[in-house]
Design an enzyme around this catalytic site. Structure first.
Site, mmCIF file in Angstrom:
data_model
loop_
_atom_site.group_PDB
_atom_site.id
_atom_site.type_symbol
_atom_site.label_atom_id
_atom_site.label_comp_id
_atom_site.label_asym_id
_atom_site.label_seq_id
_atom_site.Cartn_x
_atom_site.Cartn_y
_atom_site.Cartn_z
ATOM 1 N N PRO A 5 1.153 -1.251 -0.246
ATOM 2 C CG PRO A 5 -0.457 -1.397 2.222
ATOM 3 C CD PRO A 5 0.779 -2.249 0.961
ATOM 4 N N GLY A 44 7.379 3.688 3.691
ATOM 5 C CA GLY A 44 8.450 3.691 3.086
ATOM 6 C C GLY A 44 7.911 4.461 1.924
ATOM 7 C CB SER A 59 6.989 9.121 -0.175
ATOM 8 O OG SER A 59 7.163 9.142 1.275
ATOM 9 C CG ASP A 75 10.834 7.115 5.654
ATOM 10 O OD1 ASP A 75 11.255 6.594 6.800
ATOM 11 O OD2 ASP A 75 9.713 7.377 5.756
#
Ligand code: MEV
Length: 334
Positions: free
Chosen positions: A111, A117, A119, A162
């Site tokens: 999802p 993470g 993006s 991230d």
């Protein structure tokens, strides 16, 4: 020329939000990946096809034999990731001093926009793929740096957490203030986790701003809370090194309470977090920026019970493994 790069998603084990203020954090890449493909075009246009990038619907595959659910996403065009793609192309073009037209296609097996993470994965994948397309294979360190810059410019504030884990994979200890801000930890023990997903109501950028406003309004309360979260990450690093899952579980519970106190959890998140504990998880917490989205439960031997409990309160459970594989060049076709 067409370049395809795949990048892992992540769960933050400890330290989200606090890491934005220089506190340490622990983050793990997971075995679900996002793919960015880029292809040159004769003009200077950028065309982006984002196939899987929001969460209005999820394709679930049930296997009768096993309680595990395979999650696939198929969401149509989406706007939010497009901002990261455009910014990444702009930043790499500035860095290289030249720009080319490009078709970008993104797909995801997790999802998107749910706190896993994605993006950052979009930013890392775009930086890596576009720079190869432009004739420059950048070292990982440079990719992580340019992708972090992308997130920072899109979100206003962003830690390197991230983008680093999407680049390097494995479990990373992030110390933003240190000389060596990223340490890849040896994977000494298995972390049997269930991730619970519920729909996300706010963006990372909204939530980062919310914490910033709370910190500005109540600095003497919020700053020590963020520092305590940093201390949790330090203790968790030791617990991870000795494979002490009980301590890790307790630290997750404390970390969740502190994040909740900062206003970044939600009712649906707390329902999943507590139901997982009642079903036998040794610890559970929200993961990522919050505002809905994902939680993690550490639940050795209780994965089935915890998954059921999460489903009962309306969340969608799926199992996750830590993956050592970071950014990977899947193909370069000329
Ligand atoms: C988002 O996954 C983690 C946050 O700490 C933001 C960041 O580190 O950039 C909330």
């Amino acid at each position: 020329m067409r370049v395809t790069i795949s990048v892992p998603g992540k769960v933050s084990l400890f330290g989200e939000h606090a890491v934005v203020y220089g506190e340490p954090a622990l983050v793990a890449a997971i075995g679900k990946r996002l793919t960015v493909s880029v292809e040159g075009r004769p003009d200077k246009l950028i065309k982006i096809a984002a196939m899987d990038l929001q969460v209005p619907g999820i394709v679930l595959t049930f296997n009768e034999e096993s309680p595990e659910i395979i999650v696939e996403t198929d969401y149509g065009m989406v706007v939010s990731a497009v901002g990261y793609v455009r910014k990444a192309i702009e930043i790499v073009s500035e860095y290289l001093g030249r720009r080319g037209g490009v078709n970008v296609a993104i797909r995801s097996e997790m999802p998107v926009g749910a706190g896993l993470g994605t993006s950052a994965a979009v930013a890392v994948g775009t930086v890596a793929a576009y720079s190869i397309l432009m004739g420059e294979e950048l070292p990982f360190q440079e990719i992580a740096r340019l992708a972090h810059e992308t997130e920072r410019r899109v979100q206003g504030l962003a830690s390197p957490m991230d983008t680093s884990v999407a680049t390097y994979g494995g479990i990373l200890y992030i110390m933003p203030a240190a000389q060596q801000p990223i340490e890849k930890l040896p994977t000494v023990c298995d972390l049997p986790m269930v991730i619970g997903y519920s729909e996300r109501e706010f963006s990372t950028s909204d939530l980062v701003k919310k914490v910033r406003a709370l910190r500005e309004a109540y600095p003497e309360i919020v700053s020590p809370t963020l520092q305590s979260i940093g201390k949790i990450s330090e203790r968790a690093k030791d617990a991870l090194a000795s494979g002490d899952l009980d301590t890790l579980g307790r630290l997750m519970n404390i970390n969740h309470g502190l994040l909740d106190s900062l206003g970044v959890s939600s009712k649906s998140m707390n329902d999943m977090v507590y139901s997982a504990r009642f079903a036998g998880a040794v610890g559970s917490k929200m993961t990522g920026a919050g505002g809905g989205g994902c939680m993690i439960a550490l639940c050795p031997g209780r994965e089935v019970e915890v998954s059921t409990a999460i489903r009962i309160v309306g969340g969608m459970p799926f199992r996750a493994t830590v993956s050592d594989q970071g950014l990977r060049v899947e193909s370069v076709e000329t």
